[in-house]
Write an enzyme that holds these catalytic residues in place. Sequence first.
Site, PDB file in Angstrom:
ATOM      1  N   CYS A 150       6.234 -10.854   4.584  1.00 57.26           N
ATOM      2  CA  CYS A 150       7.271 -11.539   5.333  1.00 57.26           C
ATOM      3  C   CYS A 150       8.616 -10.882   5.056  1.00 57.26           C
ATOM      4  CB  CYS A 150       7.381 -13.016   5.018  1.00 57.26           C
ATOM      5  SG  CYS A 150       5.904 -13.934   5.423  1.00 57.26           S
ATOM      6  N   ARG A 160       6.643  -5.390   6.225  1.00 56.32           N
ATOM      7  CA  ARG A 160       6.343  -6.511   5.340  1.00 56.32           C
ATOM      8  C   ARG A 160       5.413  -7.541   5.980  1.00 56.32           C
ATOM      9  NH1 ARG A 160       9.905  -6.565   1.164  1.00 56.32           N
ATOM     10  NH2 ARG A 160       9.364  -8.711   0.704  1.00 56.32           N
ATOM     11  N   TRP A 220       3.845 -12.452   7.763  1.00 59.26           N
ATOM     12  CA  TRP A 220       2.470 -12.129   7.370  1.00 59.26           C
ATOM     13  C   TRP A 220       1.881 -13.466   6.973  1.00 59.26           C
ATOM     14  CZ3 TRP A 220      -0.880 -12.435   3.192  1.00 59.26           C
ATOM     15  CH2 TRP A 220      -2.002 -11.590   3.234  1.00 59.26           C
ATOM     16  N   ASN A 239      10.148 -16.511   2.633  1.00 61.86           N
ATOM     17  CA  ASN A 239       9.147 -15.554   2.152  1.00 61.86           C
ATOM     18  C   ASN A 239       8.626 -16.086   0.824  1.00 61.86           C
ATOM     19  OD1 ASN A 239       7.745 -13.267   1.297  1.00 61.86           O
ATOM     20  ND2 ASN A 239       9.589 -12.223   0.613  1.00 61.86           N
ATOM     21  N   GLY A 240       7.316 -16.140   0.671  1.00 63.58           N
ATOM     22  CA  GLY A 240       6.744 -16.659  -0.577  1.00 63.58           C
ATOM     23  C   GLY A 240       5.890 -17.891  -0.302  1.00 63.58           C
ATOM     24  N   GLU A 283      -8.655   7.185  -4.145  1.00 60.82           N
ATOM     25  CA  GLU A 283      -7.464   7.087  -3.290  1.00 60.82           C
ATOM     26  C   GLU A 283      -7.750   7.623  -1.880  1.00 60.82           C
ATOM     27  OE1 GLU A 283      -4.793   5.608  -3.296  1.00 60.82           O
ATOM     28  OE2 GLU A 283      -3.431   6.677  -1.963  1.00 60.82           O
ATOM     29  N   LYS A 316      -7.208   5.296   1.344  1.00 57.46           N
ATOM     30  CA  LYS A 316      -6.290   5.691   2.420  1.00 57.46           C
ATOM     31  C   LYS A 316      -7.013   5.670   3.759  1.00 57.46           C
ATOM     32  CE  LYS A 316      -3.337   5.546   1.240  1.00 57.46           C
ATOM     33  NZ  LYS A 316      -2.495   5.173   0.123  1.00 57.46           N
ATOM     34  N   GLU A 350      -7.960   2.065   4.882  1.00 57.88           N
ATOM     35  CA  GLU A 350      -6.776   1.290   5.216  1.00 57.88           C
ATOM     36  C   GLU A 350      -6.291   1.550   6.633  1.00 57.88           C
ATOM     37  OE1 GLU A 350      -3.728   2.441   2.462  1.00 57.88           O
ATOM     38  OE2 GLU A 350      -2.733   0.504   2.544  1.00 57.88           O
ATOM     39  N   HIS A 382     -26.881   8.220  -9.629  1.00 53.38           N
ATOM     40  CA  HIS A 382     -27.253   6.935 -10.220  1.00 53.38           C
ATOM     41  C   HIS A 382     -27.262   5.818  -9.174  1.00 53.38           C
ATOM     42  CE1 HIS A 382     -27.199   8.690 -14.192  1.00 53.38           C
ATOM     43  NE2 HIS A 382     -25.998   9.199 -13.932  1.00 53.38           N
ATOM     44  N   LYS A 431       2.891  -4.359   3.569  1.00 53.77           N
ATOM     45  CA  LYS A 431       3.263  -3.355   2.573  1.00 53.77           C
ATOM     46  C   LYS A 431       3.348  -3.949   1.161  1.00 53.77           C
ATOM     47  CE  LYS A 431       5.087   0.703   1.368  1.00 53.77           C
ATOM     48  NZ  LYS A 431       4.076   1.762   1.207  1.00 53.77           N
TER      49      LYS A 431
HETATM   50  O1  M6R Z   1       4.148  -1.997  -4.133  1.00 49.77           O
HETATM   51  P1  M6R Z   1       2.936  -1.720  -4.968  1.00 49.77           P
HETATM   52  O2  M6R Z   1       2.843  -0.296  -5.379  1.00 49.77           O
HETATM   53  O3  M6R Z   1       2.834  -2.631  -6.156  1.00 49.77           O
HETATM   54  O4  M6R Z   1       1.712  -2.041  -4.041  1.00 49.77           O
HETATM   55  C1  M6R Z   1       0.397  -2.010  -4.536  1.00 49.77           C
HETATM   56  C2  M6R Z   1      -0.616  -1.972  -3.410  1.00 49.77           C
HETATM   57  O5  M6R Z   1      -0.514  -3.124  -2.637  1.00 49.77           O
HETATM   58  C3  M6R Z   1      -0.422  -0.750  -2.519  1.00 49.77           C
HETATM   59  O6  M6R Z   1      -0.499   0.438  -3.249  1.00 49.77           O
HETATM   60  C4  M6R Z   1      -1.484  -0.719  -1.401  1.00 49.77           C
HETATM   61  O7  M6R Z   1      -2.742  -0.513  -1.938  1.00 49.77           O
HETATM   62  C5  M6R Z   1      -1.102   0.379  -0.406  1.00 49.77           C
HETATM   63  N1  M6R Z   1      -0.985  -0.164   0.913  1.00 49.77           N
HETATM   64  C6  M6R Z   1      -2.077   1.498  -0.349  1.00 49.77           C
HETATM   65  O8  M6R Z   1      -1.725   2.472   0.570  1.00 49.77           O
END
Ligand code: M6R
Length: 613
Positions: free
Chosen positions: A2, A27, A74, A100-101, A485, A489, A492, A508, A608
């Site tokens: 948010c 956000r 969000w 927000n929250g 990672e 990526k 996502e 395994h 984000k």
């Molecule tokens: O702001 P942060 O680095 O704490 O966020 C952690 C994760 O939410 C963040 O890295 C998320 O996995 C990304 N969208 C990955 O690309």
Amino acid sequence: MCGIIGYVGDKNSVPFLIEGLKRLEYRGYDSAGIAVAENGHIHRVRAVGKVAELEKASLLENPRGCCGIGHTRWATHGKPSQENSHPHTDCSGDIVVVHNGIIENYLSLKEKLQALGHKFQSETDTEVIAHLIEENLKHVHAETDEQRFFRAVMKTSDELQGAFAYGVLWAKTPNQIIGVKNQSPLVVGLGEGENFLASDVPAFLKYTNKVLFLEDGQTVVLRPEKTVVYGMDGKETKVKPTKVAWDQKTAEKSGFKHFMLKEIYDQPQALEDTLRTAQADFMRILGLKTEDLRRIKNIYLVACGTAYHAALIGKYYLENFAGVTASVDLASEFKYRTIPPAKDTLCIAVSQSGETADTLGAVKKAKELGFKRLAICNVLGSGLTRACGSVFYTHCGPEISVASTKAFTSQIISLYALSIFLGHASGNISRGQFDKLYKEMMALPKAVAETLKIEYDVRHLTKKVYKANRFIFLGRNVDYPIALEGALKLKEISYTSAEGFAAGEIKHGPISVIDKGTPVIILMPKDHLFDKMLSAAQECRARGAFVIAVTTPDGSEEAAAVTDKRILVPKTGEYLQPVLNVIALQFFAYWVAKRLGRDIDQPRNLAKSVTVE
Ligand code: M6R
């Protein structure tokens, strides 16, 4: 999660609100809304979907007013819908709130307010704030409406439980916005004859870089000519403005189609900027002098998502260079598992935003356990930087794309720098070793710039595989977290199933998912584990996989014998190689998602910063 924006000044607030919301859209993007004070009443416009929908709706309705608030959502409480979109109002429609929250006690407050006759229109926790202010206004007294409203807001904040930030506007006081911060981000931008309230600095960076970073428990009253901050006791408190070094260009796409691509290309600069301060910062870090550094026996790294993958690499660095035992926890797990209390322990929290609720929770626990705390973070003044005794800032500039790229490589290099400085200070590595590692580290931005040239090859290669319904990534040692990672990526932003494994593990179990044509991306730079990776490639190929090697030029020929395609990245020091390798996987994810026509910067269901548990 948010985004909040507020504008008060001498111009129509609507363009500022819409523009601010576009910059905060990372956000959350389920729905958006604005409300402005217009001729003694509130004009509210809301729309489901992205800010572009809201923009269309407000062009039709044409709200106008010099004071307004806005929100991009969000969803947490209640589905994305017009009714659940912010701003929310009280019964009269004169008080509007963006939030927000999470208000944890909203159900009991709602019942209490309903019993008093308040009518609710949404399923959100936010709406209770508006009704509670309305209720409290009946019971507080003051000479002016401004003072009365301020007192009602203060009383309301006292009754709310949870982590939240909100902004509120009342039609009767059309020249002021009140903002409240409690464990969710809220900042103020100080302009000339105009002031801004927002969840994050890029929302107003085009107009001012003079920022007030509010503390938890503070309330701020913004008027065009003046902004005043109050403490929990209602007394005025001085907050020194900070000049933020980011400029507007860093928060724009600069001709790139997506923020993600731009941010991949930002990496040489981000690393250079991060490294510029590394030595001086790490020397003073933790307020630690060399003797304190030597005493650290144990390190816990905590983080989420991509930052967790950086932390995993950090473990290799800390153990190898600093000679300190390090363990890595997903922040959401660390919070709830039993951690034995231990002396001389350091908790390193890694986070781009510094707002991630799970990471903040883990740090809270580390504090309770008496651990020293160091944040590696990108956002000045964020919750994490306040919760930790020491902070090392990555200097990436704003990262807007939901998929993290430049923050990741900056986190890796920060952990590398910390480890070699720590290792040198504690005598774990010799002066000669340190000098070599340091030299390689300082040369990395150049090597990253060179690596970016592979985009064309990666783009071309994805043509062959982008329709696959499953991808496997394999790595070993420091490249194991890179395999994780690469898979994250891709998942996502392409919405395709992808998994990362330690190459030694496939036999395994995971090898059973390999089918004819399954793309397997193997990280195999020519290093001491290269032969093992050749075997892994052969095992996968023997089961019909389409094997793509990410390798260095000196490994190209041998890799060619056992793989279907190669991506060649420049060679650097063995422990820095993951930074170059991951660039291949960032491009890979980007181009698969692009070919599939996905919403790359704002993938479905994600936001984000994950500011809720
Ligand atoms: O702001 P942060 O680095 O704490 O966020 C952690 C994760 O939410 C963040 O890295 C998320 O996995 C990304 N969208 C990955 O690309």
